[in-house]
Scaffold this motif. Structure first.
Motif, PDB file in Angstrom:
ATOM      1  N   LEU A 339       0.818  -1.205   0.000  1.00  0.00           N
ATOM      2  CA  LEU A 339       0.000   0.000   0.000  1.00  0.00           C
ATOM      3  C   LEU A 339       0.859   1.267   0.000  1.00  0.00           C
ATOM      4  CD1 LEU A 339      -2.964   0.949   0.396  1.00  0.00           C
ATOM      5  CD2 LEU A 339      -2.471   0.998   2.838  1.00  0.00           C
ATOM      6  N   MET A 340       1.844   1.323   0.906  1.00  0.00           N
ATOM      7  CA  MET A 340       2.635   2.542   1.049  1.00  0.00           C
ATOM      8  C   MET A 340       3.712   2.655  -0.025  1.00  0.00           C
ATOM      9  SD  MET A 340       1.012   3.941   3.412  1.00  0.00           S
ATOM     10  CE  MET A 340       1.985   5.379   3.850  1.00  0.00           C
ATOM     11  N   LYS A 359      11.775  -2.501  -5.075  1.00  0.00           N
ATOM     12  CA  LYS A 359      12.355  -3.802  -4.743  1.00  0.00           C
ATOM     13  C   LYS A 359      11.338  -4.578  -3.911  1.00  0.00           C
ATOM     14  CE  LYS A 359      15.124  -6.914  -2.646  1.00  0.00           C
ATOM     15  NZ  LYS A 359      14.027  -7.664  -2.000  1.00  0.00           N
ATOM     16  N   GLU A 360      10.992  -5.769  -4.381  1.00  0.00           N
ATOM     17  CA  GLU A 360      10.044  -6.616  -3.642  1.00  0.00           C
ATOM     18  C   GLU A 360      10.648  -7.999  -3.431  1.00  0.00           C
ATOM     19  OE1 GLU A 360       7.363  -7.489  -2.108  1.00  0.00           O
ATOM     20  OE2 GLU A 360       6.243  -5.633  -1.858  1.00  0.00           O
ATOM     21  N   ARG A 368       2.299  -6.109  -7.716  1.00  0.00           N
ATOM     22  CA  ARG A 368       1.380  -5.355  -6.856  1.00  0.00           C
ATOM     23  C   ARG A 368       1.774  -3.876  -6.824  1.00  0.00           C
ATOM     24  NH1 ARG A 368       1.333  -8.947  -2.920  1.00  0.00           N
ATOM     25  NH2 ARG A 368       3.046  -8.015  -1.790  1.00  0.00           N
ATOM     26  N   VAL A 418       8.640  -1.746   3.997  1.00  0.00           N
ATOM     27  CA  VAL A 418       8.361  -3.175   4.204  1.00  0.00           C
ATOM     28  C   VAL A 418       7.515  -3.312   5.467  1.00  0.00           C
ATOM     29  CG1 VAL A 418      10.497  -3.851   3.052  1.00  0.00           C
ATOM     30  CG2 VAL A 418      10.485  -3.602   5.535  1.00  0.00           C
ATOM     31  N   GLU A 420       6.004  -3.686   9.201  1.00  0.00           N
ATOM     32  CA  GLU A 420       6.401  -2.965  10.416  1.00  0.00           C
ATOM     33  C   GLU A 420       7.055  -3.931  11.406  1.00  0.00           C
ATOM     34  OE1 GLU A 420       6.415   0.145  10.642  1.00  0.00           O
ATOM     35  OE2 GLU A 420       5.931   0.888  12.628  1.00  0.00           O
ATOM     36  N   LYS A 425      13.383  -4.506   9.284  1.00  0.00           N
ATOM     37  CA  LYS A 425      13.843  -3.199   8.827  1.00  0.00           C
ATOM     38  C   LYS A 425      15.363  -3.090   8.968  1.00  0.00           C
ATOM     39  CE  LYS A 425       9.426  -0.825   9.357  1.00  0.00           C
ATOM     40  NZ  LYS A 425       8.846  -0.466   8.077  1.00  0.00           N
ATOM     41  N   ASN A 445       9.766   4.479   6.231  1.00  0.00           N
ATOM     42  CA  ASN A 445       8.378   4.931   6.353  1.00  0.00           C
ATOM     43  C   ASN A 445       7.687   4.222   7.521  1.00  0.00           C
ATOM     44  OD1 ASN A 445       5.822   6.117   5.595  1.00  0.00           O
ATOM     45  ND2 ASN A 445       5.293   4.156   4.662  1.00  0.00           N
ATOM     46  N   SER A 447       5.741   3.546  10.850  1.00  0.00           N
ATOM     47  CA  SER A 447       4.763   4.420  11.483  1.00  0.00           C
ATOM     48  C   SER A 447       4.944   4.484  12.993  1.00  0.00           C
ATOM     49  CB  SER A 447       3.344   3.962  11.128  1.00  0.00           C
ATOM     50  OG  SER A 447       3.215   2.584  11.327  1.00  0.00           O
ATOM     51  N   TYR A 469       4.872   8.809   5.629  1.00  0.00           N
ATOM     52  CA  TYR A 469       3.780   9.212   4.739  1.00  0.00           C
ATOM     53  C   TYR A 469       2.455   8.726   5.320  1.00  0.00           C
ATOM     54  CZ  TYR A 469       7.445  10.024   1.274  1.00  0.00           C
ATOM     55  OH  TYR A 469       8.547  10.480   0.616  1.00  0.00           O
TER      56      TYR A 469
HETATM   57  P1  NAI Z   1       1.968  -3.751   3.112  1.00  0.00           P
HETATM   58  O1  NAI Z   1       1.820  -5.022   3.825  1.00  0.00           O
HETATM   59  O2  NAI Z   1       0.890  -3.282   2.201  1.00  0.00           O
HETATM   60  O3  NAI Z   1       3.299  -3.778   2.242  1.00  0.00           O
HETATM   61  C1  NAI Z   1       4.514  -4.239   2.701  1.00  0.00           C
HETATM   62  C2  NAI Z   1       5.252  -4.836   1.511  1.00  0.00           C
HETATM   63  O4  NAI Z   1       6.613  -5.056   1.857  1.00  0.00           O
HETATM   64  C3  NAI Z   1       4.692  -6.188   1.052  1.00  0.00           C
HETATM   65  O5  NAI Z   1       4.294  -6.085  -0.300  1.00  0.00           O
HETATM   66  C4  NAI Z   1       5.861  -7.141   1.210  1.00  0.00           C
HETATM   67  O6  NAI Z   1       5.924  -8.114   0.191  1.00  0.00           O
HETATM   68  C5  NAI Z   1       7.049  -6.204   1.138  1.00  0.00           C
HETATM   69  N1  NAI Z   1       8.264  -6.726   1.741  1.00  0.00           N
HETATM   70  C6  NAI Z   1       8.402  -7.456   2.860  1.00  0.00           C
HETATM   71  N2  NAI Z   1       9.703  -7.750   3.058  1.00  0.00           N
HETATM   72  C7  NAI Z   1      10.398  -7.191   2.054  1.00  0.00           C
HETATM   73  C8  NAI Z   1      11.773  -7.160   1.699  1.00  0.00           C
HETATM   74  N3  NAI Z   1      12.679  -7.744   2.431  1.00  0.00           N
HETATM   75  N4  NAI Z   1      12.124  -6.466   0.602  1.00  0.00           N
HETATM   76  C9  NAI Z   1      11.192  -5.855  -0.157  1.00  0.00           C
HETATM   77  N5  NAI Z   1       9.889  -5.867   0.124  1.00  0.00           N
HETATM   78  C10 NAI Z   1       9.491  -6.521   1.222  1.00  0.00           C
HETATM   79  O7  NAI Z   1       2.269  -2.658   4.228  1.00  0.00           O
HETATM   80  P2  NAI Z   1       2.105  -1.082   4.195  1.00  0.00           P
HETATM   81  O8  NAI Z   1       0.797  -0.721   4.742  1.00  0.00           O
HETATM   82  O9  NAI Z   1       2.494  -0.586   2.858  1.00  0.00           O
HETATM   83  O10 NAI Z   1       3.173  -0.625   5.267  1.00  0.00           O
HETATM   84  C11 NAI Z   1       4.547  -0.553   5.003  1.00  0.00           C
HETATM   85  C12 NAI Z   1       5.225   0.293   6.054  1.00  0.00           C
HETATM   86  O11 NAI Z   1       4.640   1.588   6.054  1.00  0.00           O
HETATM   87  C13 NAI Z   1       5.079  -0.234   7.463  1.00  0.00           C
HETATM   88  O12 NAI Z   1       6.268   0.043   8.159  1.00  0.00           O
HETATM   89  C14 NAI Z   1       3.945   0.581   8.018  1.00  0.00           C
HETATM   90  O13 NAI Z   1       3.992   0.687   9.404  1.00  0.00           O
HETATM   91  C15 NAI Z   1       4.217   1.905   7.368  1.00  0.00           C
HETATM   92  N6  NAI Z   1       3.065   2.801   7.286  1.00  0.00           N
HETATM   93  C16 NAI Z   1       1.840   2.322   6.954  1.00  0.00           C
HETATM   94  C17 NAI Z   1       0.762   3.180   6.867  1.00  0.00           C
HETATM   95  C18 NAI Z   1      -0.583   2.667   6.485  1.00  0.00           C
HETATM   96  O14 NAI Z   1      -1.551   3.419   6.589  1.00  0.00           O
HETATM   97  N7  NAI Z   1      -0.709   1.456   5.995  1.00  0.00           N
HETATM   98  C19 NAI Z   1       0.899   4.630   7.127  1.00  0.00           C
HETATM   99  C20 NAI Z   1       2.256   5.030   7.399  1.00  0.00           C
HETATM  100  C21 NAI Z   1       3.275   4.135   7.483  1.00  0.00           C
END
Ligand code: NAI
Length: 727
Positions: A339-340, A359-360, A368, A418, A420, A425, A445, A447, A469
């Motif tokens: 998402l982020m 990078k995923e 995605r 990635v 949380e 991280k 990023n 939270s 963000y």
């Molecule tokens: P999400 O679950 O949608 O996305 C996380 C992505 O990271 C997944 O697609 C996963 O495959 C990927 N990933 C995991 N390990 C990885 C690696 N080693 N290398 C590359 N990619 C990897 O989570 P979301 O919501 O995007 O959150 C991501 C970060 O942003 C978290 O730290 C969260 O706390 C933070 N955040 C989230 C907010 C929200 O409203 N969802 C708002 C602000 C910050």
């Protein structure tokens, strides 16, 4: 003629071209120092018999007229406001009179912003020609966004030009429209390329002087014109008093649903339009003057203007005290295409115009992330913000996906999004440091995880910071940059400058658990559960806070963020700040019951096919509480929740997490939806008075426990009578 802020050239056709060019300013604005010049120009236009028509344009490169100089509003009292508006209205009446009384057409040639008083000026002209530049040219009456209304004839001339319904839509929402839309609305007469603007306006003025007889419409064209459903509806509604009544009633209903009675400007604007139609334009103009003068000193308008000024200030703020310079960013690595990560890549692509490598972990993850960006681009194309071909090119040239760290070797900055999880991280940070250049910046990023914890053990801690963000990234205006005591100034300056390129308003805060925005959400979210324990219902809690001015209630927010995410963050905050952040023990039952909120369709509310429905009544039993509607008053719910957030914000200032009260106001309003008309937590305390705030907190502490103890800084301020902001 000796003019400072205008030029006037008369050609052999008898057309005078007047260009506005306010001296010493980037934009044309209305200000008292221009009035002598304007009067002199009008005298000449009225009196010179050689002048047969007028083209009114601007000498500024990308600005027609931005309206009133908002800074000047601070000095107005009710009497001086009425007098000032009378002067402007009189001047615009003279412009209108050039056509109506002297038979000289006045054609506005518009390129760039044509807003507020600028649009009202253009409305006083007999015709408007717009440049076709959709990027810079825009029209609107944004006054309500500052708690005001159009005070120079806008509530009168706009509905007469484009119809009541369309005008109310613009005036009550404050939104702006671009040239093509403005043309459709009938706001402008023609749209031409910017370099042909003055020529086209000139031709239009000449044609108006010598109108060629129009060929009569064919029967088919006439039928088409009359039978358009929108036309029919507006004819029926707008042309007779009863129909207008219906229209105003509809607009009022829609407005109240949006403002919940919290914003005094929209109803006042509506009333001015109504008076104009019922009692005539003179009465309408008088109503405008009176309403504006009343509104300009309301706390709501002051608060909204303070947010506007703070945003302007932050545009110039580099984020550091030193003169460290931001470095150029041309390629960004984004870790995680969720998402982020998807949202961050989207704004990199559409706003900042830089290349991003996502990078995923696997191909599905890459897809995605790229899919998210594609969706945002598609929307831009659909809304005509972008050409289809440009969107395609942007995708080809600026977005790349990889499962391999080596692809990040050339990037200037890596933004990590990635899961949380601290260990994850830290491990991705180590991978990044291994493959990137020695001057690559690493931004997280996260939270809630302190940046210092992520950076512990890093090779280049000086190049690590947080870029927090908000979701959805392409819509939410705030970026919270988090610096540790090791972050170097050039790194901060670079992150701040880059955030602005992404279109964000950026605040810089010091590293601590929850930073600023997540931290003040902590006690606010926990209080929801205490309220439920005390018998308040979910509907009462969400309704009370929406009435108070939040766009969504706190229970809905909890479902949106994820109850599990909230619980995790709550633990971190409780660990750092102790009991005042603790949720009541019953909260754990929600997690045990697998309630995660919207994402798994189980939360405080029911969800069907992703759509939120009614409250899930079984949630009370899970929490072991009994809903007793009416036990906790609306006011009490509002006080308890808002003051938890406000009190914690003050502690953030006290602790040095925030650099200023201004940043705290902007962070809460833009990141969390704190009611803008209250100006943010610090302006709100100023308005309540620190003394009153402390008294209420002390009463709540007596009734509900020490989590309401007022922040020491508040107590100090209550004692010495100081406020967070001056004036
Ligand atoms: P999400 O679950 O949608 O996305 C996380 C992505 O990271 C997944 O697609 C996963 O495959 C990927 N990933 C995991 N390990 C990885 C690696 N080693 N290398 C590359 N990619 C990897 O989570 P979301 O919501 O995007 O959150 C991501 C970060 O942003 C978290 O730290 C969260 O706390 C933070 N955040 C989230 C907010 C929200 O409203 N969802 C708002 C602000 C910050």
């Amino acid at each position: 003629m000796d003019l400072t802020h205008f030029t006037l050239d008369l050609d052999e056709d008898g057309i005078a071209t007047v260009l506005m060019d306010r001296a010493g300013e980037e934009m044309n604005t209305l200000a008292p120092e221009l009035s002598d010049d304007l009067a002199a120009v009008l005298d000449r236009l009225e009196q010179d018999p050689a002048i047969r028509g007028v083209v009114l344009g601007s000498a500024k490169p990308a600005n027609f007229h931005a309206g009133a100089d908002i800074r000047a509003f601070a000095d107005l009292d009710e009497t001086s406001a009425v007098a000032t508006l009378q002067d402007v209205q009189d001047a615009f009446d003279r412009i209108e009179g050039l056509t109506k009384r002297a038979g000289k057409p006045v054609v506005a040639a518009i390129h760039g912003a044509c807003l507020g008083g600028g649009l009202e000026l253009a409305l006083a002209c007999s015709a408007r020609i717009s440049s076709d530049d959709e990027a810079v040219t825009q029209f609107g009456q944004p006054e309500v966004k500052l708690g005001l209304l159009p005070g120079a004839g806008g509530t009168q001339r706009l509905p007469r030009l484009i119809g009541i319904a369309a005008a109310l839509d613009l005036i009550l929402s404050g939104r702006t429209v671009r040239p093509r839309r403005a043309h459709k609305l009938g706001l402008v007469d023609a749209v031409v390329p910017a370099d042909q603007l003055l020529g086209a306006a000139h031709a239009h003025a000449l044609a108006a002087l010598d109108p060629a007889p129009k060929p009569p419409l064919s029967l088919a064209d006439r039928a088409k014109q009359i039978l358009q459903p929108a036309e029919l509806q507006s004819l029926a509604l707008e042309r007779n008093p009863l129909g207008r009544k219906v229209l105003f009633a509809q607009a009022e209903k829609k407005m109240l649903a949006q403002t919940r009675g919290n914003y005094p400007a929209p109803p006042a604007a509506l009333e001015c339009v109504r008076i104009g139609f019922e009692e005539g334009i003179e009465a309408g103009l008088a109503a405008e003057r009176a309403a504006f003068a009343r509104l300009v000193n309301t706390p709501e308008s002051r608060a909204l203007r303070s947010i506007f000024f703070a945003t302007q200030e932050l545009k110039r703020d580099t984020g550091t005290e030193s003169d460290a310079e931001a470095r150029e960013i041309s390629t960004v690595g984004v870790l995680g295409g969720g998402l982020m990560g998807g949202g961050i890549t989207a704004v990199n692509t559409t706003r900042a115009g830089v290349r991003t490598v996502i990078k995923e972990v696997d191909a599905a993850g890459v897809a995605r992330g790229i899919g998210y960006v594609q969706k945002v681009l598609d929307t831009q194309v659909k809304r005509r913000r972008m050409q289809k071909a440009d969107a395609w090119l942007a995708m080809q040239r600026r977005v790349e996906g990889t499962e391999n760290y080596d692809a990040l070797s050339g990037v200037d900055i890596v933004i990590e999004a990635v899961f949380e999880d601290l260990n994850l991280k830290r491990s991705v940070l180590a991978d990044v440091e291994r493959v990137t250049r020695s001057d690559t910046i690493f931004a997280s990023n996260t939270s809630s995880i302190p940046i210092g914890d992520i950076a512990a053990g890093a090779e280049r801690p000086g190049q690590i910071l947080g870029m927090h963000y908000f979701s959805p990234v392409e819509k939410m205006p705030l970026l919270e940059v988090i610096v540790t005591d090791q972050t170097e100034d050039w790194v901060t300056a670079t992150a701040v400058a880059f955030g602005k390129r992404q279109g964000k308003t950026v605040i810089v805060v010091n590293d601590a658990p929850g930073f600023y925005t997540t931290r003040i959400l902590g006690p606010y979210s926990a209080e929801v559960l205490y309220l439920l324990e005390d018998g308040a219902t979910v509907e009462e809690i969400d309704g009370a806070l929406k009435d108070w001015g939040f766009p969504v209630g706190p229970v809905t927010l909890s479902d949106e963020v994820g109850i599990d995410v909230g619980a995790k963050i709550g633990k971190i905050l409780e660990g750092a700040f102790g009991e005042r952040m603790a949720a009541p023990p019953a909260f754990a039952a929600l997690i045990d019951d697998d309630r995660k909120g919207r994402k798994n369709g189980r939360g405080f509310y029911q969800y069907e096919d992703g759509k939120k429905g009614d409250v899930d009544e079984s949630v009370y039993a899970v929490l072991g509480v009994e809903p007793r509607p009416g036990t906790v008053s609306r006011r009490e719910i509002q006080d308890r929740l808002s003051l938890q957030m406000v009190n914690e914000a003050v502690r953030c200032l006290e602790d040095g997490v925030l650099r200023s009260a201004r940043d705290g106001d902007i962070g809460a309003v833009m990141g969390l939806g704190f009611p803008p008309f209250r100006g943010g937590p610090f302006r709100w305390v100023d308005q309540l008075g620190p003394g009153t705030t402390v008294e209420t907190l002390q009463r709540l502490a007596k009734e509900h426990g020490s989590r309401f103890d007022p922040a020491p800084l508040l107590v100090e301020m209550a004692a010495d009578g100081s406020t967070f902001h001056t004036a």
